[in-house]
Design a protein around this motif. Structure first.
Motif, PDB file in Angstrom:
ATOM      1  N   PHE A  63     -34.920   0.286  23.623  1.00  0.00           N
ATOM      2  CA  PHE A  63     -34.296  -1.024  23.751  1.00  0.00           C
ATOM      3  C   PHE A  63     -33.917  -1.311  25.207  1.00  0.00           C
ATOM      4  O   PHE A  63     -34.212  -2.383  25.740  1.00  0.00           O
ATOM      5  N   HIS A  72     -39.142  -5.840  23.438  1.00  0.00           N
ATOM      6  CA  HIS A  72     -38.902  -7.258  23.154  1.00  0.00           C
ATOM      7  C   HIS A  72     -38.125  -7.433  21.854  1.00  0.00           C
ATOM      8  O   HIS A  72     -38.290  -6.691  20.889  1.00  0.00           O
ATOM      9  N   TRP A  73     -37.276  -8.467  21.850  1.00  0.00           N
ATOM     10  CA  TRP A  73     -36.443  -8.753  20.682  1.00  0.00           C
ATOM     11  C   TRP A  73     -37.280  -8.991  19.430  1.00  0.00           C
ATOM     12  O   TRP A  73     -36.882  -8.633  18.313  1.00  0.00           O
ATOM     13  N   LYS A  74     -38.446  -9.616  19.588  1.00  0.00           N
ATOM     14  CA  LYS A  74     -39.310  -9.890  18.432  1.00  0.00           C
ATOM     15  C   LYS A  74     -39.763  -8.581  17.777  1.00  0.00           C
ATOM     16  O   LYS A  74     -39.829  -8.470  16.549  1.00  0.00           O
ATOM     17  N   SER A 128     -36.631  -6.949  16.024  1.00  0.00           N
ATOM     18  CA  SER A 128     -36.324  -7.598  14.744  1.00  0.00           C
ATOM     19  C   SER A 128     -37.373  -7.276  13.690  1.00  0.00           C
ATOM     20  O   SER A 128     -37.059  -7.100  12.512  1.00  0.00           O
TER      21      SER A 128
END
Length: 369
Positions: free
Chosen positions: A167, A172-174, A177
């Motif tokens: 992280f 990437h956040w995508k 998630s």
């Protein structure tokens, strides 16, 4: 390798926090098992020396040995599987050149250092399928070796630290998630399978520990015995505790109601003898050390420095949470030590080495917060 540093940039706050927590641990170990206190003190002195020396070496230069760290770690874990010493049903220790140590503890630090350099080198392409796949593949052998020892608790800690590293490395956040969307249902399904009588995912005693956590009244004289006594010890300490090395007959420690109180259940000893004040002091120190490492990570001159500091924050914070959660009954019994407090030279020296690297990252920070 040595650079010119300014004394005012040295993170004396972090040093003081770590020493304070270690000193509390030395006193607690002395009460839990007095014969081990001198060894813990020797580990503290050696750890302090290693921390101070490493804090003055340029981590950027040392990280060029990252593949050596990885291969060395792999070899040590493989040797444990081949010729490791078995204690209490677990094959986790190895003796080399007359020195006995636990490679699963050194693995935590070596892998943080390895990934710090590896991810920084590939930071522009980290979010590609290829590089994410390589990172995941490289973590699998250490996790497999440690899991087979068996050492489920360290496997979990190392997996969490790996997630923190990825992280901070820029995942990437995508992707995060998406992974969470998969992991959460998989975890629920796995837990459901584990609770079945004929499951084969984990060992029988590990399943029993989970069942004992869910239904402690049914396992009060067996698997839940230690946790229930630990909760009793912490509660009996009330506000200020029964006193250091208490000789009260009703003491859980004196009655030998907790096996190996100097390691996994050291928090219970602190709760009984120093009460709510003592346990809160330990929790606050663990939190402050974790936050200080995160502050260093924010100010690091490069991504590798951020990963080292954040990785140590994740290690100390999560392992501390896991240990305290077990001793207070919030989590199943996993058998993990309390950072800087529990007895264990490999763990103590590894943590001090990690903090030494964090201190060097701090010495080379871009600016003060």
């Amino acid at each position: 390798m040595l650079k010119q540093y300014r004394i005012r940039d040295y993170d004396f706050k972090l040093v003081l926090l770590v020493i304070s927590l270690t000193v509390i641990g030395i006193f607690a170990v002395g009460s839990a098992k007095e014969s081990m206190q001198k060894t813990q003190i020797a580990g503290f002195i050696l750890g302090l020396f290693l921390m101070l020396v490493l804090s003055l070496f340029d981590y950027s230069v040392l990280l060029k040995l990252n593949w050596l760290f990885y291969i060395g770690n792999f070899v040590l874990l493989a040797l444990v599987a081949v010729m490791g010493e078995t204690k209490n049903g677990a094959q986790r220790w190895i003796e080399l050149f007359g020195i006995e140590f636990q490679p699963s503890e050194t693995a935590k630090i070596l892998l943080i250092l390895f990934y710090a350099q590896f991810i920084m080198k590939h930071k522009e392409r980290l979010n590609t399928f290829k590089n994410i796949g390589i990172c995941c593949i490289l973590i699998l052998p250490p996790l497999a070796f440690i899991f087979k020892q068996p050492n489920l608790s360290t496997t979990i800690v190392l997996a969490v630290v790996f997630c923190v590293i990825m992280f901070v490395g820029g995942l990437h956040w995508k992707i995060v998630s998406s992974v969470l969307a998969v992991i959460v249902p998989v975890f629920v399904i796995t837990l459901t399978i584990i609770l079945q009588p004929d499951q084969s995912l984990i060992r029988g005693y590990q399943q029993t520990r989970i069942l004992a956590w869910l239904h402690p009244e049914e396992y009060a004289t067996t698997e839940a015995y230690q946790q229930l006594n630990s909760i009793m010890a912490i509660g009996s300490g009330q506000l200020e505790g029964k006193g250091y090395k208490t000789n009260v007959i009703s003491s859980v420690k004196n009655g030998n109601f907790i096996s190996e109180p100097q390691t996994d259940f050291i928090f219970a000893v602190i709760g009984e003898e120093f009460g709510f004040v003592g346990t809160c002091t330990v929790i606050i120190l663990v939190i402050l050390i974790t936050l200080e490492c995160l502050l260093v990570a924010r100010r690091a001159k490069d991504l590798a420095g951020s990963i080292i500091a954040a990785g140590m924050a994740g290690l100390i914070g999560f392992q501390g949470f896991l240990n305290i959660g077990v001793t207070t009954g919030l989590l199943p019994n996993t058998g993990v030590t309390l950072p800087f407090v529990s007895y264990g030279l490999t763990s103590l020296l590894s943590l001090y080495i990690g903090i030494g690297f964090v201190l060097n990252v701090g010495l080379q920070c871009k600016s003060k917060y």
